[in-house]
Design a protein around this motif. Structure first.
Motif, PDB file in Angstrom:
ATOM      1  N   ARG A  24       0.806  -1.227   0.000  1.00 54.72           N
ATOM      2  CA  ARG A  24       0.000   0.000   0.000  1.00 54.72           C
ATOM      3  C   ARG A  24       0.841   1.281   0.000  1.00 54.72           C
ATOM      4  NH1 ARG A  24      -5.196   0.926  -0.062  1.00 54.72           N
ATOM      5  NH2 ARG A  24      -6.148   2.619   1.072  1.00 54.72           N
ATOM      6  N   PRO A  25       1.905   1.399   0.816  1.00 58.00           N
ATOM      7  CA  PRO A  25       2.683   2.644   0.778  1.00 58.00           C
ATOM      8  C   PRO A  25       3.297   2.941  -0.599  1.00 58.00           C
ATOM      9  CG  PRO A  25       3.192   1.434   2.771  1.00 58.00           C
ATOM     10  CD  PRO A  25       2.345   0.523   1.913  1.00 58.00           C
ATOM     11  N   LEU A  26       3.741   1.903  -1.293  1.00 59.29           N
ATOM     12  CA  LEU A  26       4.305   2.114  -2.632  1.00 59.29           C
ATOM     13  C   LEU A  26       3.245   2.091  -3.724  1.00 59.29           C
ATOM     14  CD1 LEU A  26       7.603   0.004  -2.538  1.00 59.29           C
ATOM     15  CD2 LEU A  26       7.348   2.492  -2.409  1.00 59.29           C
ATOM     16  N   ARG A  27       2.026   1.664  -3.364  1.00 57.22           N
ATOM     17  CA  ARG A  27       0.925   1.553  -4.319  1.00 57.22           C
ATOM     18  C   ARG A  27       1.290   0.646  -5.490  1.00 57.22           C
ATOM     19  NH1 ARG A  27       1.207   6.817  -2.869  1.00 57.22           N
ATOM     20  NH2 ARG A  27       1.949   7.586  -4.853  1.00 57.22           N
ATOM     21  N   ILE A  28       1.836  -0.533  -5.147  1.00 59.11           N
ATOM     22  CA  ILE A  28       2.230  -1.486  -6.186  1.00 59.11           C
ATOM     23  C   ILE A  28       1.885  -2.918  -5.801  1.00 59.11           C
ATOM     24  CG2 ILE A  28       4.182  -0.169  -7.107  1.00 59.11           C
ATOM     25  CD1 ILE A  28       5.986  -2.095  -5.427  1.00 59.11           C
ATOM     26  N   PHE A  29       1.665  -3.715  -6.819  1.00 56.75           N
ATOM     27  CA  PHE A  29       1.637  -5.156  -6.655  1.00 56.75           C
ATOM     28  C   PHE A  29       3.069  -5.634  -6.821  1.00 56.75           C
ATOM     29  CE2 PHE A  29      -2.700  -4.226  -7.683  1.00 56.75           C
ATOM     30  CZ  PHE A  29      -3.409  -5.123  -6.909  1.00 56.75           C
ATOM     31  N   PHE A  30       3.436  -6.703  -6.121  1.00 55.61           N
ATOM     32  CA  PHE A  30       4.798  -7.227  -6.239  1.00 55.61           C
ATOM     33  C   PHE A  30       4.750  -8.738  -6.381  1.00 55.61           C
ATOM     34  CE2 PHE A  30       3.793  -7.109  -1.754  1.00 55.61           C
ATOM     35  CZ  PHE A  30       4.202  -8.347  -1.293  1.00 55.61           C
ATOM     36  N   LEU A  31       5.813  -9.285  -6.963  1.00 54.64           N
ATOM     37  CA  LEU A  31       5.935 -10.724  -7.167  1.00 54.64           C
ATOM     38  C   LEU A  31       7.401 -11.096  -7.002  1.00 54.64           C
ATOM     39  CD1 LEU A  31       4.725 -13.467  -8.106  1.00 54.64           C
ATOM     40  CD2 LEU A  31       5.176 -12.723 -10.455  1.00 54.64           C
ATOM     41  N   GLN A  32       7.661 -12.082  -6.147  1.00 51.78           N
ATOM     42  CA  GLN A  32       9.029 -12.549  -5.900  1.00 51.78           C
ATOM     43  C   GLN A  32       9.052 -14.066  -6.024  1.00 51.78           C
ATOM     44  OE1 GLN A  32       9.435 -11.061  -1.955  1.00 51.78           O
ATOM     45  NE2 GLN A  32      10.086  -9.033  -2.627  1.00 51.78           N
TER      46      GLN A  32
END
Length: 101
Positions: A24-32
């Motif tokens: 939420r703070p970066l307003r991004i979805f992430f995938l690792q």
């Protein structure tokens, strides 16, 4: 921040413990996926920069264009992440002051 375990497959390998989520703070979805056992760096790491992947669809498609397929996303996971990404957040103080880009 949400985190869910999914499987990510490439043509030659699979990571059944990959992580997808929303920051939420970066307003991004992430995938690792595919962490190196010695360094813990991931061979696939998407979503590290402010606003980079603003939709779940965009990050799944980005993985696909790099030869990876995301498996195991349930309807509940998708709805929870989309809900969390819900109403856009206004820029943070750091962003408004030009300290964060």
């Amino acid at each position: 921040m949400s985190r869910y375990t999914v499987e990510v497959k490439s043509a030659t390998n699979a990571d059944p413990e990959a992580t997808i989520g929303y920051d939420r703070p970066l307003r991004i979805f992430f995938l690792q996926a595919f962490p190196d056992p010695r360094t813990d760096e991931c061979a696939l790491w998407l979503g590290a920069f402010l606003g980079e992947y603003s939709t779940l669809e965009s990050i799944v498609e980005a993985a696909r264009t790099q030869g990876y397929e995301v498996r195991g996303l349930t309807r509940e996971m998708m709805l929870a992440m989309i809900k969390e990404s819900g109403p856009p957040q206004p820029p943070s103080l750091g962003e408004r002051l030009g300290l964060v880009r």
